[in-house]
Design a protein around this motif. Structure first.
Motif, PDB file in Angstrom:
ATOM      1  N   GLY A  66       1.102  -9.904  18.753  1.00  0.00           N
ATOM      2  CA  GLY A  66       0.166 -10.301  17.869  1.00  0.00           C
ATOM      3  C   GLY A  66      -0.922  -9.059  16.850  1.00  0.00           C
ATOM      4  N   SER A  67      -0.680  -8.389  18.150  1.00  0.00           N
ATOM      5  CA  SER A  67      -1.613  -6.835  18.027  1.00  0.00           C
ATOM      6  C   SER A  67      -1.437  -5.824  16.595  1.00  0.00           C
ATOM      7  CB  SER A  67      -1.833  -5.847  19.214  1.00  0.00           C
ATOM      8  OG  SER A  67      -0.724  -5.375  19.247  1.00  0.00           O
ATOM      9  N   PHE A  68      -2.426  -5.771  16.361  1.00  0.00           N
ATOM     10  CA  PHE A  68      -2.505  -4.587  14.435  1.00  0.00           C
ATOM     11  C   PHE A  68      -3.396  -3.749  15.170  1.00  0.00           C
ATOM     12  CE2 PHE A  68      -5.459  -8.238  13.970  1.00  0.00           C
ATOM     13  CZ  PHE A  68      -6.972  -6.953  13.041  1.00  0.00           C
ATOM     14  N   THR A  69      -3.104  -2.488  14.134  1.00  0.00           N
ATOM     15  CA  THR A  69      -3.870  -1.293  14.329  1.00  0.00           C
ATOM     16  C   THR A  69      -3.430  -0.806  13.067  1.00  0.00           C
ATOM     17  OG1 THR A  69      -4.053  -1.275  16.673  1.00  0.00           O
ATOM     18  CG2 THR A  69      -4.639   0.915  14.679  1.00  0.00           C
ATOM     19  N   LEU A  70      -4.883  -0.203  11.699  1.00  0.00           N
ATOM     20  CA  LEU A  70      -4.519   0.404  10.305  1.00  0.00           C
ATOM     21  C   LEU A  70      -6.145   0.874  10.315  1.00  0.00           C
ATOM     22  CD1 LEU A  70      -4.560  -2.272   7.698  1.00  0.00           C
ATOM     23  CD2 LEU A  70      -6.408  -3.046  10.118  1.00  0.00           C
ATOM     24  N   GLU A  71      -5.182   2.233   9.691  1.00  0.00           N
ATOM     25  CA  GLU A  71      -6.830   2.623   9.122  1.00  0.00           C
ATOM     26  C   GLU A  71      -7.005   2.671   7.772  1.00  0.00           C
ATOM     27  OE1 GLU A  71      -5.308   6.651   9.864  1.00  0.00           O
ATOM     28  OE2 GLU A  71      -5.870   6.046  12.302  1.00  0.00           O
ATOM     29  N   THR A  72      -8.341   2.887   7.094  1.00  0.00           N
ATOM     30  CA  THR A  72      -8.989   3.003   5.647  1.00  0.00           C
ATOM     31  C   THR A  72      -9.241   3.908   5.248  1.00  0.00           C
ATOM     32  OG1 THR A  72      -9.465   1.328   3.750  1.00  0.00           O
ATOM     33  CG2 THR A  72     -10.348   0.793   5.640  1.00  0.00           C
ATOM     34  N   GLU A  73      -9.654   4.842   4.888  1.00  0.00           N
ATOM     35  CA  GLU A  73     -11.007   5.142   3.912  1.00  0.00           C
ATOM     36  C   GLU A  73     -12.264   4.765   3.749  1.00  0.00           C
ATOM     37  OE1 GLU A  73      -9.835   8.604   1.578  1.00  0.00           O
ATOM     38  OE2 GLU A  73      -7.886   8.523   2.395  1.00  0.00           O
ATOM     39  N   ALA A  74     -12.157   3.395   3.735  1.00  0.00           N
ATOM     40  CA  ALA A  74     -13.099   2.419   1.919  1.00  0.00           C
ATOM     41  C   ALA A  74     -14.286   2.310   3.313  1.00  0.00           C
ATOM     42  CB  ALA A  74     -12.354   1.103   1.631  1.00  0.00           C
ATOM     43  N   GLN A  75     -14.884   2.537   2.719  1.00  0.00           N
ATOM     44  CA  GLN A  75     -16.362   2.219   3.759  1.00  0.00           C
ATOM     45  C   GLN A  75     -16.407   0.125   4.029  1.00  0.00           C
ATOM     46  OE1 GLN A  75     -17.540   4.566   6.046  1.00  0.00           O
ATOM     47  NE2 GLN A  75     -15.122   4.997   5.092  1.00  0.00           N
ATOM     48  N   GLU A  76     -16.522   0.246   2.187  1.00  0.00           N
ATOM     49  CA  GLU A  76     -16.363  -1.317   1.749  1.00  0.00           C
ATOM     50  C   GLU A  76     -15.313  -2.710   1.636  1.00  0.00           C
ATOM     51  OE1 GLU A  76     -19.536  -1.493  -0.968  1.00  0.00           O
ATOM     52  OE2 GLU A  76     -20.960  -0.667  -0.058  1.00  0.00           O
ATOM     53  N   PHE A  77     -14.853  -3.276   2.577  1.00  0.00           N
ATOM     54  CA  PHE A  77     -13.979  -3.813   1.945  1.00  0.00           C
ATOM     55  C   PHE A  77     -14.028  -5.390   2.551  1.00  0.00           C
ATOM     56  CE2 PHE A  77     -13.912  -1.115   5.946  1.00  0.00           C
ATOM     57  CZ  PHE A  77     -13.287  -1.968   6.563  1.00  0.00           C
ATOM     58  N   TYR A  78     -12.451  -6.198   2.688  1.00  0.00           N
ATOM     59  CA  TYR A  78     -13.019  -7.068   3.367  1.00  0.00           C
ATOM     60  C   TYR A  78     -11.817  -6.996   3.766  1.00  0.00           C
ATOM     61  CZ  TYR A  78      -9.787  -8.894  -0.661  1.00  0.00           C
ATOM     62  OH  TYR A  78      -9.471  -8.782  -0.883  1.00  0.00           O
ATOM     63  N   ILE A  79     -11.360  -7.624   5.493  1.00  0.00           N
ATOM     64  CA  ILE A  79     -10.124  -8.800   5.530  1.00  0.00           C
ATOM     65  C   ILE A  79      -9.651  -9.600   5.632  1.00  0.00           C
ATOM     66  CG2 ILE A  79      -8.813  -7.481   8.386  1.00  0.00           C
ATOM     67  CD1 ILE A  79     -11.610  -5.594   8.869  1.00  0.00           C
ATOM     68  N   GLU A  80      -8.424  -9.714   5.392  1.00  0.00           N
ATOM     69  CA  GLU A  80      -7.644 -10.983   4.921  1.00  0.00           C
ATOM     70  C   GLU A  80      -6.371 -11.254   5.604  1.00  0.00           C
ATOM     71  OE1 GLU A  80      -7.447 -13.257   1.039  1.00  0.00           O
ATOM     72  OE2 GLU A  80      -5.583 -12.399   1.255  1.00  0.00           O
ATOM     73  N   PHE A  81      -6.015 -12.363   6.961  1.00  0.00           N
ATOM     74  CA  PHE A  81      -5.172 -12.780   8.266  1.00  0.00           C
ATOM     75  C   PHE A  81      -4.067 -13.437   7.283  1.00  0.00           C
ATOM     76  CE2 PHE A  81      -8.387 -10.900  10.317  1.00  0.00           C
ATOM     77  CZ  PHE A  81      -8.095  -9.956  10.775  1.00  0.00           C
ATOM     78  N   SER A  82      -2.771 -13.756   6.770  1.00  0.00           N
ATOM     79  CA  SER A  82      -2.295 -14.947   6.873  1.00  0.00           C
ATOM     80  C   SER A  82      -0.762 -14.595   7.065  1.00  0.00           C
ATOM     81  CB  SER A  82      -2.203 -14.485   5.136  1.00  0.00           C
ATOM     82  OG  SER A  82      -1.325 -13.498   4.337  1.00  0.00           O
ATOM     83  N   PHE A  83      -0.386 -15.999   7.153  1.00  0.00           N
ATOM     84  CA  PHE A  83       1.213 -16.522   7.837  1.00  0.00           C
ATOM     85  C   PHE A  83       1.348 -17.348   6.980  1.00  0.00           C
ATOM     86  CE2 PHE A  83       4.319 -17.276  10.946  1.00  0.00           C
ATOM     87  CZ  PHE A  83       5.172 -15.676  10.870  1.00  0.00           C
TER      88      PHE A  83
END
Length: 791
Positions: A66-83
């Motif tokens: 169930g773990s995850f790791t990701l990267e982004t350059e954006a400084q303002e964002f939202y995160i969405e989880f779905s399945f």
């Protein structure tokens, strides 16, 4: 050159990917996704989006724990989880500390209502009517479980596929088959490769009975365009399917795609083995002396196949995309057949008999690749420029050994061998530009240049007691080259009620054939204009009308031109005609679409006028029939078409597809008149039943009437298919069962009745049963994968 091109492209792709990763200001996001019971959710989708535009930025899927790791350059964002089967969870304005964002444990709650909606959407196949075509969205049709593209086509309104795999549209076999809008080796009749294209790979099928000038003019009865799936869901998504069946029908299918901010990598893989048993009968009767030769035989064709589709989209920015894709398919064929041939005199006494055995082995590699560039335009989402270059390559290396063993009479035993070394290369270069304005008008223009290059080295030899010696009269190299340049323009007007689209296409055709051994050449060059026009009127939301006209061409194909023939049955020979001319068709139709409560209906009438019609003519001598295509006169076809769907309850639905046509032939050949009037009709009734416990059933009944050609009478056909499905693991996995030709009643039978001779040919393949299990992960949906090539 091809290898260098691929290396350069993927090198550029890797360079951009590494460059993006190396930039500063990267935020690392991590966490674990679980359900309410604390169980880790594998393959859940994690999406990072722009809060201003609501567009995705990047994404990934969770691992086994169930773990995850990701990267982004954006400084303002939202995160969405779905399945699938769970409610979507969104986190706004997360707090970033020193470039790190640890979300800890993210809990997703189950959503039974959402799961039901996903299941329903995945199961319904719908037909959508557009100005110049109908689009059949391939859903999870139960009877297509373990099915190839040929069987999926047989469930599409107005389309029929006979037992030999020949595709007809409204009763006519003059159909142009396309893959993703272009000719392809996959849909090529010489490659016979539609069996390696499977139901799960297909997104939709477009039926274009009156194509506009934008499309190739090839195909007198219209165009069937098979659009393949190319997932673009964020993160890693895919599905895996395992099928097994009787007779031997075992296959494994796998699809996978990964979507990031800049790249979409997509792939589909299929491997398997299958067997096609067949019962065959034939009779040649000489009516002048009342002698006849008949045969009864069986054959088993075994195929091991491999099919891989691989590609990538590189999103340069929001308006420019480069796509590189390839398809590789390979088949290993082995066929054993046995037939008993018997000769009878005019007293019906057996005078001669022999057993003919055949062992055929072949390898069939097929390659296709495409480089495409698409440019959209800011401020006008429908405006686009599309450039593409496509290559299709197909080869066949086949050897057939025949043994005749005499059982009655004094004829000696015979050993024969036929060899085929075949190669075909097709190249297509296209440019299409679409420019709409004022939400009402659209102009399309473009050009296409297509090259077909074929060489077929064919030979027949007999054993002289020491070695096989080739017969010079039955050995030759046949070359066929065809080049077609097309230029088109269309203009369309479409408002809420009225729509109008007109266009014209110009095509220049250059064809050359050469029999190398005899140095026989036949070069032809011709150019033609192909106009088209369409109109639509929407009376209200439930009633609309469409009318259309187009001019079409049927260019003789390789096997129509190639004078070589197969010696599988020495008494029934099919050969080509290098002097064959193209046939032209003017096609008119009017259709209406009507919705009444729970019933939706489509009714249409059509008319086709065809000149220089290509028909096979049979010559008969010494109890041997030779079938050869010839241009014979004109044909006028008038027909009606009726499609309807009725959904009385949410657990039951019926779909009906009816076609009727009446045709009048006028023509003569070598002093013989072929004037006649005939009729043909077909009907397909499909019913779907939803049972408790997530069990679904499907029954498909098919009837195709008998009809006649210039010399033959084709027997009617009545057969049924059955499918069943059970969803498990909250819909993430599906169990499938399909039975095609439940009563083993589907046959192919033709009779040729002439003053001096009578011919009958019969074949049947029987019942096919397939069981499969499919599992989807990420946002991928469970699917079906083919283990079946033909009916």
């Amino acid at each position: 050159m091809q290898k260098q091109f691929f290396l350069i492209f993927f090198g550029i792709t890797l360079f951009f990917a590494q460059g993006l990763r190396g930039q500063s200001g990267i935020v690392t996001i991590s966490g674990i996704v679980k359900d309410a019971a604390g169980t880790p959710i594998e393959f859940a989708t994690v999406l990072v989006g722009d809060p201003t535009t609501e567009k995705p930025i990047t994404g990934t899927t969770t691992l086994l724990d169930g773990s995850f790791t990701l990267e982004t350059e954006a400084q303002e964002f939202y995160i969405e989880f779905s399945f699938m089967g769970y409610t979507t969870k969104r986190i706004n304005d997360p707090e970033i500390i020193n470039g790190l964002l640890d979300l800890g444990t993210v809990v997703l709650a189950e959503d039974a209502e959402q799961l039901d909606e996903v299941v329903v959407e995945g199961e319904v196949s719908q037909t959508v009517f557009k100005l110049d075509k109908r689009v059949f969205n391939v859903g999870a049709d139960l009877s297509s479980t373990g099915a190839s593209a040929l069987e999926v086509l047989n469930n599409v309104p107005s389309v029929t596929v006979n037992i030999e795999g020949q595709v007809s549209l409204r009763g006519s076999q003059g159909v142009q088959m396309l893959i993703n809008g272009k000719p392809s080796v996959i849909a090529n009749e010489q490659g016979n490769a539609l069996g390696t294209l499977t139901a799960d790979m297909i997104e939709r099928i477009e039926v274009i009975t009156n194509p506009s000038a934008k499309y190739d003019a090839e195909g007198t009865s219209g165009i069937i365009n098979i659009v393949l799936k190319k997932e673009e869901k964020r993160g890693v998504n895919g599905a895996v399917t395992l099928n097994t069946g009787i007779p031997n029908n075992h296959s494994l299918g796998f699809s996978l795609n990964k979507r990031t901010e800049k790249f979409n990598l997509f792939s589909q893989l299929g491997v398997g083995r299958r067997t096609f048993p067949s019962d065959n009968e034939s009779e040649n009767r000489n009516l002048l002396d009342d002698t006849n030769i008949n045969s009864f035989g069986k054959s088993d064709k075994n195929e091991t196949f491999f099919n891989l589709i691989l590609g990538t989209d590189y999103h340069i920015n929001d308006l420019n995309v480069i796509t590189l894709s390839g398809n590789f398919a390979y088949e290993w064929e082995k066929e054993n057949s046995t037939a008993l041939f018997t000769t009878f005199d005019n007293a019906d006494l057996r005078t001669d008999a022999f057993e003919r055995r055949e062992l055929t082995t072949a390898t069939n590699p097929k390659y296709s690749y495409e480089l495409q560039y698409k440019k959209d335009f800011e401020g006008n989402p429908e405006q686009s420029l599309l450039l593409s270059a496509t290559g299709n390559l197909f080869a066949k290396d086949q050897v057939s050994d025949f043994t005749n063993t005499t059982t009655v009479g004094t004829a000696g035993d015979l050993l024969q061998r036929a060899r085929t070394d075949f190669g075909q290369a097709d190249y297509i270069f296209k440019a299409d530009y679409t420019h709409p304005w004022a939400d009402t008008y659209t102009i399309e223009t473009g050009a296409q240049y297509q090259i077909n290059d074929v060489e077929s080295d064919f030979g027949i030899s007999e054993f002289d007691g020491t070695s096989f010696v080739e017969d010079p009269a039955l050995t030759n190299i046949f070359e066929w080259t065809q080049k077609v340049l097309g230029i088109y323009g269309t203009a369309a007007y479409e408002k809420d009620k009225w729509g109008l689209k007109v266009g014209v296409r110009f095509e220049d055709t250059d064809v050359a054939t050469l029999l190398q051994t005899t140095n026989e050449e036949n070069d032809q060059r011709y150019n033609n204009f192909f106009p088209s026009g369409f109109a639509s009127f929407k009376a209200n939301d439930d009633l609309s009308f469409q009318a259309g006209y187009s001019k079409r061409i049927f260019r003789p194909r390789l096997w129509d031109l190639n004078p070589f023939f197969n010696i599988r049955n020495n008494f029934n020979i099919r050969t080509g005609n290098p002097n064959l001319q193209p046939e032209f068709t003017d096609s008119f139709e009017i259709t209406s679409i009507y919705k009444l409560g729970k019933v939706s209906m489509n009714f249409g009438v059509f008319y086709r006028h065809t000149t220089d019609v290509v028909e096979r003519v049979v010559a008969f001598e010494n109890n041997i029939s030779i079938s050869r295509p010839e241009n014979i006169g004109i044909n006028n076809t008038t027909g009606v078409e009726f499609n309807a769907k009725y959904i009385p309850t949410n657990w039951l639905s019926f779909t009906n597809d009816f076609n009727f046509s009446r045709f009048a032939r006028e023509g003569d050949f070598e002093g013989t008149s072929f004037d006649f009037v005939g009729e043909q009709w077909s009907n397909r009734l499909l019913s779907k039943i939803k049972l408790p416990a997530d069990i679904d059933l499907e029954l498909v009944g098919n009837y195709v009437s008998g009809f006649r050609t210039v010399q033959q009478e084709i027997t009617e056909n009545l057969f049924m298919d059955f499918g069943a499905r059970k969803k498990i693991l909250k819909g993430k996995a599906i169990l499938n069962l399909s039975i095609r030709d439940v009563f083993a009643s589907r046959i192919r039978e033709s009779q040729t009745i002439q003053p001096n001779f009578y011919l009958r040919n019969f074949s049947r393949q029987g019942r096919f049963v397939t069981f499969g299990i499919s599992f989807g992960f990420g946002k991928g949906e469970a699917m079906e994968f083919s283990g079946q090539k033909r009916f």
